[in-house]
Design an enzyme around this catalytic site. Structure first.
Site, PDB file in Angstrom:
ATOM      1  N   ASN A  76       0.854  -1.184   0.000  1.00 28.71           N
ATOM      2  CA  ASN A  76       0.000   0.000   0.000  1.00 28.71           C
ATOM      3  C   ASN A  76       0.896   1.242   0.000  1.00 28.71           C
ATOM      4  O   ASN A  76       1.704   1.439   0.915  1.00 28.71           O
ATOM      5  CB  ASN A  76      -0.898  -0.012   1.235  1.00 28.71           C
TER       6      ASN A  76
ATOM      7  N   ARG B 123       3.860  18.447   1.243  1.00 24.69           N
ATOM      8  CA  ARG B 123       4.760  19.483   0.738  1.00 24.69           C
ATOM      9  C   ARG B 123       4.262  20.108  -0.567  1.00 24.69           C
ATOM     10  O   ARG B 123       4.570  21.247  -0.893  1.00 24.69           O
ATOM     11  CB  ARG B 123       6.166  18.886   0.529  1.00 24.69           C
TER      12      ARG B 123
ATOM     13  N   HIS C 214      -5.740   3.278  -1.388  1.00 23.93           N
ATOM     14  CA  HIS C 214      -7.049   3.549  -0.796  1.00 23.93           C
ATOM     15  C   HIS C 214      -7.368   5.019  -1.019  1.00 23.93           C
ATOM     16  O   HIS C 214      -7.137   5.861  -0.144  1.00 23.93           O
ATOM     17  CB  HIS C 214      -7.039   3.215   0.695  1.00 23.93           C
TER      18      HIS C 214
ATOM     19  N   HIS D 119      -4.477  11.739   0.355  1.00 21.53           N
ATOM     20  CA  HIS D 119      -3.232  11.056  -0.024  1.00 21.53           C
ATOM     21  C   HIS D 119      -3.327  10.618  -1.482  1.00 21.53           C
ATOM     22  O   HIS D 119      -3.007  11.393  -2.376  1.00 21.53           O
ATOM     23  CB  HIS D 119      -2.883   9.916   0.930  1.00 21.53           C
TER      24      HIS D 119
ATOM     25  N   GLU E  46      -8.855   0.007  -2.630  1.00 19.57           N
ATOM     26  CA  GLU E  46      -9.721  -0.049  -1.455  1.00 19.57           C
ATOM     27  C   GLU E  46     -10.593   1.199  -1.409  1.00 19.57           C
ATOM     28  O   GLU E  46     -10.201   2.259  -1.896  1.00 19.57           O
ATOM     29  CB  GLU E  46      -8.884  -0.098  -0.175  1.00 19.57           C
TER      30      GLU E  46
ATOM     31  N   THR F   2      -8.012   6.309   9.552  1.00 20.97           N
ATOM     32  CA  THR F   2      -7.611   5.081   8.877  1.00 20.97           C
ATOM     33  C   THR F   2      -8.716   4.050   9.075  1.00 20.97           C
ATOM     34  O   THR F   2      -9.570   4.212   9.951  1.00 20.97           O
ATOM     35  CB  THR F   2      -6.273   4.553   9.435  1.00 20.97           C
TER      36      THR F   2
ATOM     37  N   HIS G 259      -3.518  -4.539   7.882  1.00 22.51           N
ATOM     38  CA  HIS G 259      -3.552  -3.396   8.786  1.00 22.51           C
ATOM     39  C   HIS G 259      -2.563  -3.616   9.934  1.00 22.51           C
ATOM     40  O   HIS G 259      -2.698  -4.539  10.727  1.00 22.51           O
ATOM     41  CB  HIS G 259      -4.939  -3.105   9.362  1.00 22.51           C
ATOM     42  N   ASP G 260      -1.561  -2.739   9.979  1.00 26.14           N
ATOM     43  CA  ASP G 260      -0.543  -2.722  11.035  1.00 26.14           C
ATOM     44  C   ASP G 260       0.315  -3.984  11.071  1.00 26.14           C
ATOM     45  O   ASP G 260       0.942  -4.286  12.094  1.00 26.14           O
ATOM     46  CB  ASP G 260      -1.171  -2.474  12.411  1.00 26.14           C
TER      47      ASP G 260
ATOM     48  N   GLY H  89       1.115  -1.357   4.289  1.00 25.52           N
ATOM     49  CA  GLY H  89       1.561  -0.029   3.907  1.00 25.52           C
ATOM     50  C   GLY H  89       2.309   0.683   5.002  1.00 25.52           C
ATOM     51  O   GLY H  89       3.515   0.856   4.940  1.00 25.52           O
ATOM     52  N   HIS H  90       1.595   1.070   6.052  1.00 22.74           N
ATOM     53  CA  HIS H  90       2.190   1.918   7.083  1.00 22.74           C
ATOM     54  C   HIS H  90       3.441   1.289   7.693  1.00 22.74           C
ATOM     55  O   HIS H  90       4.497   1.934   7.780  1.00 22.74           O
ATOM     56  CB  HIS H  90       1.156   2.203   8.180  1.00 22.74           C
TER      57      HIS H  90
END
Length: 260
Positions: A7, A18, A43, A50, A73, A110, A205-206, A228-229
């Site tokens: 992700n 930025r 997503h 984002h 997603e 999220t 997720h996580d 992703g994260h």
């Protein structure tokens, strides 16, 4: 073999903070694929905080050219608005291999819960049919930790979906606290129930390099993990030393050329 879909939302968050085009989401996705990732996940949210619609189409072309899966997603109930044509229209334009439906609200930071399938199956059924008509495999975000919502996991099959994606945030939290065993057993049981009614199982997720192995060892036949994260966070550390040395080398080379 479990597929890894990376992700790249967090790359877009950094870019948007930025303005301009750096870091380049397309380049980051290509780098992940060069490293062996099996696919890319995004997503896009209605506020475009984002991933934007133009990113989606660019990444659709990239993944198609590489012959890998693209997973989009999103909340199928979110209304179209300027800059966001709606999830179905985005998928019509991008034709991802998979669309993952998630019940998050517009302002949600999220995704942090799955559908209540006993309640939502009837509403989801025509939406699932619409995405499948585009040739997309459909996955539905699902809870395994919440007894009330996971009790209706069998209803997910009634929607016509192909897969469920188990929301692994609570597992990751328990693993960090050294108390993963009860949740692993629960996730394994929910996955078995999903497969028993014909649903394949994804997870996400996580998830991190620390907690992913135990999860896959405990939960059989996970087809795909979307990460992703955690992955992007780890990349800051694992790739930071080499990047800093590269900048120092550029500076050193510039100093040498100036002295000459």
């Amino acid at each position: 073999m479990t597929a890894l879909s990376v992700n790249v939302n967090k790359v877009a968050v950094l870019r948007n903070s930025r303005g301009g085009g750096e870091p380049d989401v397309h380049r980051a996705a290509a780098t992940c694929l060069d490293a062996g990732a099996n696919g890319i996940t995004v997503h896009p949210r209605p506020d475009a905080r984002h991933i934007r619609a133009d990113d989606v189409l660019q990444l659709a072309r990239l993944t198609a050219s590489r012959g890998v899966e693209f997973n989009i997603e999103g909340n199928p109930f979110a209304a179209p608005r300027p800059g966001y044509p709606g999830l179905l229209e985005l998928c019509r334009q991008a034709r991802p291999a998979q669309v993952t439906l998630v019940p998050d609200s517009d302002g949600q930071l999220t995704s942090d819960h799955g559908f209540d399938f006993a309640r939502d199956a009837a509403r989801l059924r025509p939406l699932v049919a619409g995405f499948k008509a585009l040739g997309c495999r459909v996955s539905l975000f699902a809870d395994a930790w919440d007894e009330t919502r996971s009790a209706g996991i069998e209803h997910a099959a009634d929607t016509g979906a192909d897969r469920v994606e188990l929301y692994t945030g609570p597992y990751a939290e328990a693993a960090a606290a050294g108390a993963a065993a009860p949740l692993l057993a629960r996730f394994a049981g929910i996955a078995r129930r999903a497969r028993a009614v014909g649903l394949q199982v994804n997870a996400g997720h996580d998830l991190t390099r620390d907690n992913l192995g135990p999860f896959l060892a405990a939960v059989a036949d996970v087809r795909e993990v979307s990460i992703g994260h955690g992955l992007i966070s780890e990349a800051l550390y694992l790739g930071l030393e080499r990047t800093v040395r590269g900048y120092l080398q550029v500076i050193a080379d510039a100093g040498s050329n100036s002295a000459a």
